[in-house]
Enzyme design. Structure first.
Site, PDB file in Angstrom:
ATOM      1  NE  ARG A 164     -16.409   2.863  45.922  1.00 50.50           N
ATOM      2  CZ  ARG A 164     -17.698   3.028  45.671  1.00 50.50           C
ATOM      3  NH1 ARG A 164     -18.602   2.608  46.523  1.00 50.50           N
ATOM      4  NH2 ARG A 164     -18.087   3.599  44.559  1.00 50.50           N
ATOM      5  CG  ASP A 165     -11.740  -2.436  41.314  1.00 48.85           C
ATOM      6  OD1 ASP A 165     -11.753  -3.578  41.834  1.00 48.85           O
ATOM      7  OD2 ASP A 165     -11.875  -2.247  40.102  1.00 48.85           O
ATOM      8  CB  ILE A 166      -6.853  -2.244  46.123  1.00 49.12           C
ATOM      9  CG1 ILE A 166      -6.827  -0.746  46.455  1.00 49.12           C
ATOM     10  CG2 ILE A 166      -5.455  -2.843  46.249  1.00 49.12           C
ATOM     11  CD1 ILE A 166      -5.882   0.071  45.594  1.00 49.12           C
ATOM     12  CB  THR A 191     -12.566  -7.008  41.253  1.00 45.31           C
ATOM     13  OG1 THR A 191     -12.383  -5.917  40.326  1.00 45.31           O
ATOM     14  CG2 THR A 191     -12.341  -8.323  40.529  1.00 45.31           C
ATOM     15  CG  ASN A 249      -7.409  -1.322  38.971  1.00 44.74           C
ATOM     16  OD1 ASN A 249      -7.425  -1.248  37.747  1.00 44.74           O
ATOM     17  ND2 ASN A 249      -8.514  -1.408  39.690  1.00 44.74           N
TER      18      ASN A 249
END
Length: 201
Positions: free
Chosen positions: A73-75, A123, A79
């Site tokens: 959910r936040d690639i 993001t 990260n």
């Protein structure tokens, strides 16, 4: 992360017990910088061959996570950390990317949705349309979409969607057709450009 045990996911060595006065997580040290920093050093974008090589390990790691019912959910480039990884295929050390920060990840079950009491997570520049809507099930396709956004950025040197303020960016993800990578980066091979476009729908 520790249970997945994938070479392209940061290794977790220890976590504090529930009774600990000071919660902690002990992970491997990754000191070669993030993909974001690497892109800055490389002039904002990468040659297609290098971008594909770096994404190969990321895709493998996401497949492993998705098979276990975990979506990140936040690639995003921040990260993904550069690291020297021993390749399964060549049995040699190679510079690859490792995924970290599964803090926003969601175990996929019948009751999972984006509004599980924590609000929007992710993001804005890299969020999938279903994440932007703030309702409905978020599954592996969200990570695939985010990967497409990142691939576009790596190859074109700019994001496909950009605007003043996160609200406008979310609206572009939900309602605007993705721009053509081939127009933003004519040197990208047709097959690769077509693949990136498929990731963004």
């Amino acid at each position: 992360m520790g249970e997945l045990g994938h070479p392209n996911i940061v290794r977790v060595y220890d976590i504090s017990p529930a009774s600990s006065d000071m919660p902690y997580i002990t992970m491997e040290l990754l000191d070669q910088g993030s993909l974001r920093e690497y892109l800055k050093r490389s002039g904002g974008h990468l040659p297609p061959d290098e971008a594909c090589e770096l994404m190969d390990g990321v895709l493998s790691a996401l497949i492993a996570a998705h098979k276990r019912g975990i979506v990140h959910r936040d690639i995003k480039p921040d990260n993904l950390m550069l690291a020297t990884v021993r390749s399964f295929e060549t049995d040699m050390n190679e510079d690859q990317l490792k995924i970290l920060d599964f803090g926003a990840s969601l175990l996929l079950d019948d009751s999972s949705d984006i509004n599980n009491g924590e609000g929007l997570m992710g993001t804005p520049y890299y969020m999938s349309p279903e994440q932007c809507e703030g309702a409905g099930r978020v599954d592996a396709k969200s990570d695939v979409y985010s990967l497409g956004i990142m691939m576009f950025e790596m190859l074109a040197g700019k994001l496909p969607f950009d605007a003043d303020g996160p609200g406008k960016i979310l609206g572009l993800h939900m309602f605007a057709p993705p721009p053509l990578l081939k127009e933003a980066a004519p040197e990208v091979p047709e097959e690769l450009a077509a693949l990136v476009q498929r990731l963004l729908v």
